[in-house]
Enzyme design. Sequence first.
Site, short mmCIF file in Angstrom:
data_model
loop_
_atom_site.label_atom_id
_atom_site.label_comp_id
_atom_site.label_asym_id
_atom_site.label_seq_id
_atom_site.Cartn_x
_atom_site.Cartn_y
_atom_site.Cartn_z
N TRP A 1 0.76 -1.30 0.17
CA TRP A 1 0.00 -0.07 -0.16
C TRP A 1 0.75 1.32 -0.19
CZ3 TRP A 1 -3.57 2.06 -2.04
CH2 TRP A 1 -4.54 2.99 -1.63
N SER B 1 -9.84 -0.04 -1.53
CA SER B 1 -8.79 0.55 -2.25
C SER B 1 -7.56 -0.36 -2.15
CB SER B 1 -8.07 1.93 -1.74
OG SER B 1 -8.00 1.95 -0.18
N ALA C 1 -4.26 -2.25 -3.09
CA ALA C 1 -2.71 -1.60 -3.66
C ALA C 1 -2.54 -1.91 -5.21
CB ALA C 1 -1.67 -2.06 -2.94
N LYS D 1 -14.03 -4.29 9.39
CA LYS D 1 -14.45 -4.84 8.06
C LYS D 1 -13.44 -6.17 7.69
CE LYS D 1 -10.71 -2.96 5.58
NZ LYS D 1 -10.01 -3.55 4.62
N THR E 1 -13.11 -5.83 0.54
CA THR E 1 -12.40 -6.75 1.29
C THR E 1 -13.09 -8.22 1.47
OG1 THR E 1 -11.67 -4.83 2.45
CG2 THR E 1 -11.18 -7.06 3.70
N SER F 1 -7.71 -9.68 -1.18
CA SER F 1 -7.78 -9.56 -0.04
C SER F 1 -7.22 -10.65 0.83
CB SER F 1 -9.21 -9.58 0.33
OG SER F 1 -9.36 -9.70 1.92
N VAL G 1 0.79 -8.85 6.29
CA VAL G 1 0.12 -8.95 7.43
C VAL G 1 -1.43 -9.00 6.90
CG1 VAL G 1 -0.57 -7.98 9.51
CG2 VAL G 1 1.62 -7.89 8.60
#
Length: 338
Positions: free
Chosen positions: A11, A135, A137, A188, A245, A251, A276
């Site tokens: 990101w 959003s 990446a 979320k 997500t 995701s 992560v």
Amino acid sequence: MNITIIGDGGWGTAIGLLLDGYGHTVTLWGPFPGYLDDIRAARENTRYLPSIALPDTLRWTPDPAEAVANAEMVVLAMPSKFFADVCRRFTALIPPATPVVSLTKGLCEATHCRMSELAQDILGLERIAVLSGPSHAEEVARKMPTAVVAASTDDELARHIQQVFSGPFFRVYTSADPLGVEVGGAVKNVIAIAVGVSDGLGFGDNTRAALITRGLAEVTRFGIALGARPETLAGLSGVGDLIVTCTSAHSRNHTVGVRLGQGEAIGGILNTMDMVAEGVWNAKVIHALACKHGIAMPITEIVHGLCYENRAATAALAQLMSRDVKPEHTAGVSGRER
């Protein structure tokens, strides 16, 4: 502008690419000098944003002081698990009036604070905003149209962030509710694990839609109980981020859930991931806060059990489906279920 991004993950790199494309001078900080050398040599962040060519105008450094020297804006893009430790490496290096933007979605496990609160406390900042929304990446880096929210209690700062980050493929709205924006971004991820578990068990669209919808109810109850505005959670940083997500192949949280549903243990899953999955770490914090405030969050409770109590996925589903029946809309103004 001279803009520093703290965090060399996917990101942070994608946002660096975006801002570099606008003509800003972008410096990215990462903790491992050898890996930054690899990025410079390959002109690609092979571990965190593969297959995306990076311009040589992006600067990379492992030195905190060098990273923020002359920075006119600082962007925080490190995972929530490491957020506090990384901030401490920049203590006293960032002038208090420097505009700072947090991209990190999550809550602090030790203090239960939001990331913007943590940054403000550790770094002594005066002007901090959050940028969040649906959003991934990978898609931002490929210039796929994206819409997000810049939130701050300082309206002038939110509008400044909006102007700096907005472009032909990246639309930024403003909000005066950073609490709601950050809560939506944190919860979320937990719901996305539950949706992944459903997919891993082989269930279909009905189950996925039910989990997303009831997950939104949990996001909303939790947010309102902590002081968020309901309309924030119905916007891009709430329902928008929840949808992307829970349904995207990009995701990490959904992927963790799929593997849990297929019978893998959480430890083995995390050991094979470079990046992560924020929902795993935040399930513990959000579950603790829900218990503390008496907020009904059955899906979050299930995810917490799968990640920290060795519960089986099939038993978790049975637990959800056997709850007492009730009206659909039962939340009071506090966010708790009646």
